[in-house]
Design a protein around this motif. Structure first.
Motif, PDB file in Angstrom:
ATOM      1  N   TRP A  58       0.842  -1.195   0.000  1.00 21.16           N
ATOM      2  CA  TRP A  58       0.000   0.000   0.000  1.00 21.16           C
ATOM      3  C   TRP A  58       0.874   1.241   0.000  1.00 21.16           C
ATOM      4  O   TRP A  58       1.886   1.309   0.722  1.00 21.16           O
ATOM      5  CB  TRP A  58      -0.893   0.003   1.236  1.00 21.16           C
ATOM      6  CG  TRP A  58      -1.893   1.133   1.300  1.00 21.16           C
ATOM      7  CD1 TRP A  58      -3.182   1.110   0.865  1.00 21.16           C
ATOM      8  CD2 TRP A  58      -1.692   2.444   1.852  1.00 21.16           C
ATOM      9  NE1 TRP A  58      -3.795   2.318   1.092  1.00 21.16           N
ATOM     10  CE2 TRP A  58      -2.894   3.162   1.704  1.00 21.16           C
ATOM     11  CE3 TRP A  58      -0.602   3.082   2.445  1.00 21.16           C
ATOM     12  CZ2 TRP A  58      -3.053   4.484   2.125  1.00 21.16           C
ATOM     13  CZ3 TRP A  58      -0.740   4.398   2.865  1.00 21.16           C
ATOM     14  CH2 TRP A  58      -1.961   5.083   2.704  1.00 21.16           C
ATOM     15  N   VAL A  59       0.500   2.234  -0.800  1.00 24.92           N
ATOM     16  CA  VAL A  59       1.180   3.527  -0.831  1.00 24.92           C
ATOM     17  C   VAL A  59       0.118   4.621  -0.817  1.00 24.92           C
ATOM     18  O   VAL A  59      -1.023   4.395  -1.225  1.00 24.92           O
ATOM     19  CB  VAL A  59       2.087   3.677  -2.077  1.00 24.92           C
ATOM     20  CG1 VAL A  59       3.306   2.782  -1.973  1.00 24.92           C
ATOM     21  CG2 VAL A  59       1.321   3.381  -3.359  1.00 24.92           C
ATOM     22  N   GLY A  65       3.583   5.282  -5.896  1.00 24.89           N
ATOM     23  CA  GLY A  65       3.755   3.910  -6.360  1.00 24.89           C
ATOM     24  C   GLY A  65       4.588   3.834  -7.619  1.00 24.89           C
ATOM     25  O   GLY A  65       5.506   3.009  -7.735  1.00 24.89           O
ATOM     26  N   ASN A  66       4.281   4.697  -8.596  1.00 23.91           N
ATOM     27  CA  ASN A  66       5.080   4.730  -9.825  1.00 23.91           C
ATOM     28  C   ASN A  66       6.520   5.114  -9.523  1.00 23.91           C
ATOM     29  O   ASN A  66       7.468   4.532 -10.070  1.00 23.91           O
ATOM     30  CB  ASN A  66       4.474   5.722 -10.815  1.00 23.91           C
ATOM     31  CG  ASN A  66       3.220   5.197 -11.481  1.00 23.91           C
ATOM     32  OD1 ASN A  66       3.015   3.995 -11.607  1.00 23.91           O
ATOM     33  ND2 ASN A  66       2.367   6.106 -11.933  1.00 23.91           N
ATOM     34  N   LEU A  67       6.696   6.121  -8.669  1.00 26.14           N
ATOM     35  CA  LEU A  67       8.042   6.589  -8.350  1.00 26.14           C
ATOM     36  C   LEU A  67       8.864   5.487  -7.695  1.00 26.14           C
ATOM     37  O   LEU A  67      10.035   5.279  -8.045  1.00 26.14           O
ATOM     38  CB  LEU A  67       7.962   7.811  -7.432  1.00 26.14           C
ATOM     39  CG  LEU A  67       9.296   8.364  -6.922  1.00 26.14           C
ATOM     40  CD1 LEU A  67      10.197   8.782  -8.077  1.00 26.14           C
ATOM     41  CD2 LEU A  67       9.059   9.534  -5.970  1.00 26.14           C
ATOM     42  N   ILE A  68       8.277   4.771  -6.748  1.00 19.87           N
ATOM     43  CA  ILE A  68       8.990   3.677  -6.093  1.00 19.87           C
ATOM     44  C   ILE A  68       9.425   2.631  -7.112  1.00 19.87           C
ATOM     45  O   ILE A  68      10.572   2.155  -7.095  1.00 19.87           O
ATOM     46  CB  ILE A  68       8.131   3.055  -4.985  1.00 19.87           C
ATOM     47  CG1 ILE A  68       8.043   4.005  -3.790  1.00 19.87           C
ATOM     48  CG2 ILE A  68       8.683   1.702  -4.548  1.00 19.87           C
ATOM     49  CD1 ILE A  68       7.054   3.573  -2.731  1.00 19.87           C
ATOM     50  N   LEU A  99      13.959  12.200  -8.878  1.00 19.46           N
ATOM     51  CA  LEU A  99      14.191  11.317  -7.740  1.00 19.46           C
ATOM     52  C   LEU A  99      14.622   9.914  -8.153  1.00 19.46           C
ATOM     53  O   LEU A  99      15.437   9.301  -7.459  1.00 19.46           O
ATOM     54  CB  LEU A  99      12.928  11.242  -6.881  1.00 19.46           C
ATOM     55  CG  LEU A  99      12.499  12.579  -6.254  1.00 19.46           C
ATOM     56  CD1 LEU A  99      11.157  12.434  -5.559  1.00 19.46           C
ATOM     57  CD2 LEU A  99      13.553  13.070  -5.278  1.00 19.46           C
ATOM     58  N   ALA A 100      14.084   9.385  -9.259  1.00 17.69           N
ATOM     59  CA  ALA A 100      14.496   8.060  -9.715  1.00 17.69           C
ATOM     60  C   ALA A 100      15.734   8.119 -10.595  1.00 17.69           C
ATOM     61  O   ALA A 100      16.371   7.088 -10.830  1.00 17.69           O
ATOM     62  CB  ALA A 100      13.349   7.381 -10.468  1.00 17.69           C
ATOM     63  N   GLY A 101      16.071   9.307 -11.103  1.00 18.97           N
ATOM     64  CA  GLY A 101      17.303   9.468 -11.872  1.00 18.97           C
ATOM     65  C   GLY A 101      17.243   8.948 -13.288  1.00 18.97           C
ATOM     66  O   GLY A 101      18.274   8.707 -13.908  1.00 18.97           O
ATOM     67  N   GLY A 102      16.035   8.758 -13.832  1.00 14.49           N
ATOM     68  CA  GLY A 102      15.895   8.208 -15.172  1.00 14.49           C
ATOM     69  C   GLY A 102      15.862   9.268 -16.251  1.00 14.49           C
ATOM     70  O   GLY A 102      15.445  10.407 -16.015  1.00 14.49           O
ATOM     71  N   MET A 103      16.292   8.898 -17.450  1.00 16.60           N
ATOM     72  CA  MET A 103      16.231   9.756 -18.629  1.00 16.60           C
ATOM     73  C   MET A 103      15.033   9.310 -19.474  1.00 16.60           C
ATOM     74  O   MET A 103      15.063   8.233 -20.074  1.00 16.60           O
ATOM     75  CB  MET A 103      17.515   9.638 -19.443  1.00 16.60           C
ATOM     76  CG  MET A 103      18.738  10.194 -18.746  1.00 16.60           C
ATOM     77  SD  MET A 103      18.802  11.989 -18.810  1.00 16.60           S
ATOM     78  CE  MET A 103      19.187  12.251 -20.528  1.00 16.60           C
ATOM     79  N   LEU A 233      10.686   7.851   1.432  1.00 16.87           N
ATOM     80  CA  LEU A 233       9.897   8.942   0.850  1.00 16.87           C
ATOM     81  C   LEU A 233       8.889   9.523   1.834  1.00 16.87           C
ATOM     82  O   LEU A 233       8.110  10.406   1.473  1.00 16.87           O
ATOM     83  CB  LEU A 233       9.179   8.442  -0.402  1.00 16.87           C
ATOM     84  CG  LEU A 233      10.090   8.059  -1.577  1.00 16.87           C
ATOM     85  CD1 LEU A 233       9.287   7.372  -2.675  1.00 16.87           C
ATOM     86  CD2 LEU A 233      10.822   9.277  -2.125  1.00 16.87           C
ATOM     87  N   GLY A 234       8.901   9.028   3.061  1.00 20.47           N
ATOM     88  CA  GLY A 234       7.982   9.553   4.073  1.00 20.47           C
ATOM     89  C   GLY A 234       6.677   8.817   4.138  1.00 20.47           C
ATOM     90  O   GLY A 234       5.704   9.333   4.692  1.00 20.47           O
ATOM     91  N   GLY A 235       6.625   7.613   3.569  1.00 18.68           N
ATOM     92  CA  GLY A 235       5.366   6.888   3.483  1.00 18.68           C
ATOM     93  C   GLY A 235       5.203   5.774   4.488  1.00 18.68           C
ATOM     94  O   GLY A 235       4.514   4.793   4.219  1.00 18.68           O
ATOM     95  N   GLY A 236       5.845   5.889   5.662  1.00 18.64           N
ATOM     96  CA  GLY A 236       5.563   4.925   6.710  1.00 18.64           C
ATOM     97  C   GLY A 236       4.178   5.180   7.283  1.00 18.64           C
ATOM     98  O   GLY A 236       3.837   6.325   7.588  1.00 18.64           O
ATOM     99  N   VAL A 237       3.368   4.149   7.399  1.00 17.51           N
ATOM    100  CA  VAL A 237       2.022   4.330   7.954  1.00 17.51           C
ATOM    101  C   VAL A 237       1.953   3.587   9.279  1.00 17.51           C
ATOM    102  O   VAL A 237       2.567   2.540   9.446  1.00 17.51           O
ATOM    103  CB  VAL A 237       0.924   3.825   6.994  1.00 17.51           C
ATOM    104  CG1 VAL A 237       0.843   4.712   5.773  1.00 17.51           C
ATOM    105  CG2 VAL A 237       1.160   2.388   6.570  1.00 17.51           C
ATOM    106  N   ARG A 238       1.230   4.125  10.207  1.00 16.34           N
ATOM    107  CA  ARG A 238       1.094   3.485  11.521  1.00 16.34           C
ATOM    108  C   ARG A 238      -0.150   2.596  11.515  1.00 16.34           C
ATOM    109  O   ARG A 238      -0.118   1.512  10.980  1.00 16.34           O
ATOM    110  CB  ARG A 238       1.068   4.575  12.608  1.00 16.34           C
ATOM    111  CG  ARG A 238       2.372   5.363  12.681  1.00 16.34           C
ATOM    112  CD  ARG A 238       3.560   4.487  13.045  1.00 16.34           C
ATOM    113  NE  ARG A 238       4.806   5.227  13.073  1.00 16.34           N
ATOM    114  CZ  ARG A 238       5.981   4.704  13.367  1.00 16.34           C
ATOM    115  NH1 ARG A 238       6.074   3.407  13.632  1.00 16.34           N
ATOM    116  NH2 ARG A 238       7.070   5.436  13.374  1.00 16.34           N
ATOM    117  N   GLN A 239      -1.252   3.065  12.043  1.00 19.09           N
ATOM    118  CA  GLN A 239      -2.468   2.232  12.051  1.00 19.09           C
ATOM    119  C   GLN A 239      -3.138   2.312  10.673  1.00 19.09           C
ATOM    120  O   GLN A 239      -4.254   2.807  10.505  1.00 19.09           O
ATOM    121  CB  GLN A 239      -3.408   2.670  13.171  1.00 19.09           C
ATOM    122  CG  GLN A 239      -2.962   2.191  14.543  1.00 19.09           C
ATOM    123  CD  GLN A 239      -1.686   2.867  15.028  1.00 19.09           C
ATOM    124  OE1 GLN A 239      -1.490   4.059  14.809  1.00 19.09           O
ATOM    125  NE2 GLN A 239      -0.817   2.113  15.671  1.00 19.09           N
TER     126      GLN A 239
END
Length: 337
Positions: A58-59, A65-68, A99-103, A233-239
């Motif tokens: 889950w994101v 999701g695409n970026l990851i 962020l992903a460094g792609g061309m 990326l700051g996407g840790g979720v708790r509950q």
């Protein structure tokens, strides 16, 4: 009296219904960062099964999701292929490069709305580059294709594009934010539209009614690394089970997307009868070509109808919070031909 607003800007404007809110309130929860929230785990297992892949994560958003996926597929400076106007190129603030460094290398729509031909993919991959050239390592597909007017890529064409990429040594990521719409339009299981891909992103808040959340899926090893990338990326979720419970209910709404497709066809037919130049929708997105975009959007706002610009055209999206009667009312407000 001011007419009520009919919001056709996006299928993300839907609100959770009472059943979804009740499920969220009653969700079994735990700290997902520490122990893997049980409801989140159930959602991830369910989505992985629907997509025919080993594991899912889950994101908070499809863009994340695409970026990851791109972060894990690409090394800095790698070239990746994606269709012109695709979400990863045009609507994610350049995260693929930043962020992903792609061309990025945009591909034309010579295979149909929103998709290239296999020959174009093979030509874009080309021969191996000398050491100072770019390594091409990834093909990004999108089904349905937003800028293509919700265009569907059938499974045979999907398979040919994946085969062309694999023959060239590329991984394949599928932006399947609206893959549920493609699945319903074709009468196929979602897993039939993910065959051969390495990773896929799917959305729960576009059309299905969840308030927030997407999933990114692939191998078990990918999902484990994706969890690390999400945290960075700051996407840790708790509950997170509160949100996952909404996602599980959202998955029960997949079949109802057929109603949104019918509403889009009704809207397109009615606009055409009134002289609008519109595409025939595959799913729930209607694109209209107009002489003056700003004027057309202002005209719509003036009668209480909200739409958005999309690549120089007006985009309407039908969804579960807009009824068939609402579509009839939109056409009534726009008058006769």
């Amino acid at each position: 009296m001011t007419a009520s607003i009919i919001d056709l800007r996006s299928d993300t404007v839907t609100k959770p219904d009472d059943r979804m809110r009740a499920a969220m309130a009653a969700a079994e929860v735990g700290d997902d960062v520490l122990d893997h929230d049980p409801t989140m785990a159930r959602l991830e297992e369910t989505v992985a099964g629907l997509l025919g892949l080993e594991a899912a994560l889950w994101v908070p958003s499809g863009s994340m999701g695409n970026l990851i996926a791109l972060m894990l597929h690409l090394k800095r400076g790698d070239r990746f292929l994606a269709t012109k106007g695709s979400h990863v190129l045009a609507h994610e603030q350049g995260g693929a490069a930043w962020l992903a460094g792609g061309m990025p290398e945009p591909l034309p729509w010579d295979g149909g709305p929103g998709r290239p031909t296999p020959e174009t993919v093979r030509h874009a991959i080309g021969a191996p580059e000398p050491y100072f050239g770019l390594y091409t390592t990834l093909l990004c597909l999108e089904n349905t294709h937003n800028a293509g007017g919700g265009a569907v890529t059938p499974p045979d064409e999907h398979a040919e594009l994946v085969a062309a990429a694999k023959q060239g040594g590329l991984a394949v990521h599928l932006d399947g934010a609206r893959i549920w719409n493609a699945s319903v339009a074709l009468g196929l299981a979602p897993s039939a539209l993910t065959a051969g891909v390495d990773t896929v992103q799917v959305c729960l808040s576009k059309g299905l009614g969840a308030p927030v959340g997407s999933m990114v899926a692939g191998s078990a090893a990918f999902a484990a690394e994706a969890r690390r990338a999400r945290k960075m990326l700051g996407g840790g979720v708790r509950q997170g089970g509160v949100l996952a419970a909404a996602g599980l209910i959202a998955l029960e709404n997949i079949d109802s997307l057929a109603e949104d497709h019918v509403k889009a066809t009704t809207l397109a037919d009615g606009l055409r009868e009134r002289g609008w130049d519109v595409t025939q929708p595959d799913t729930n997105i209607v694109l209209a070509t107009v002489p003056d975009l700003d004027q057309a959007l202002a005209q719509l706002r003036g009668v209480g109808v909200l739409a958005v610009p999309m690549d120089g055209r007006v985009r309407f999206i039908t969804h579960r919070d807009v009824s068939t009667d609402d579509i009839t009312e939109v056409l009534r407000r726009l008058g006769k031909e």
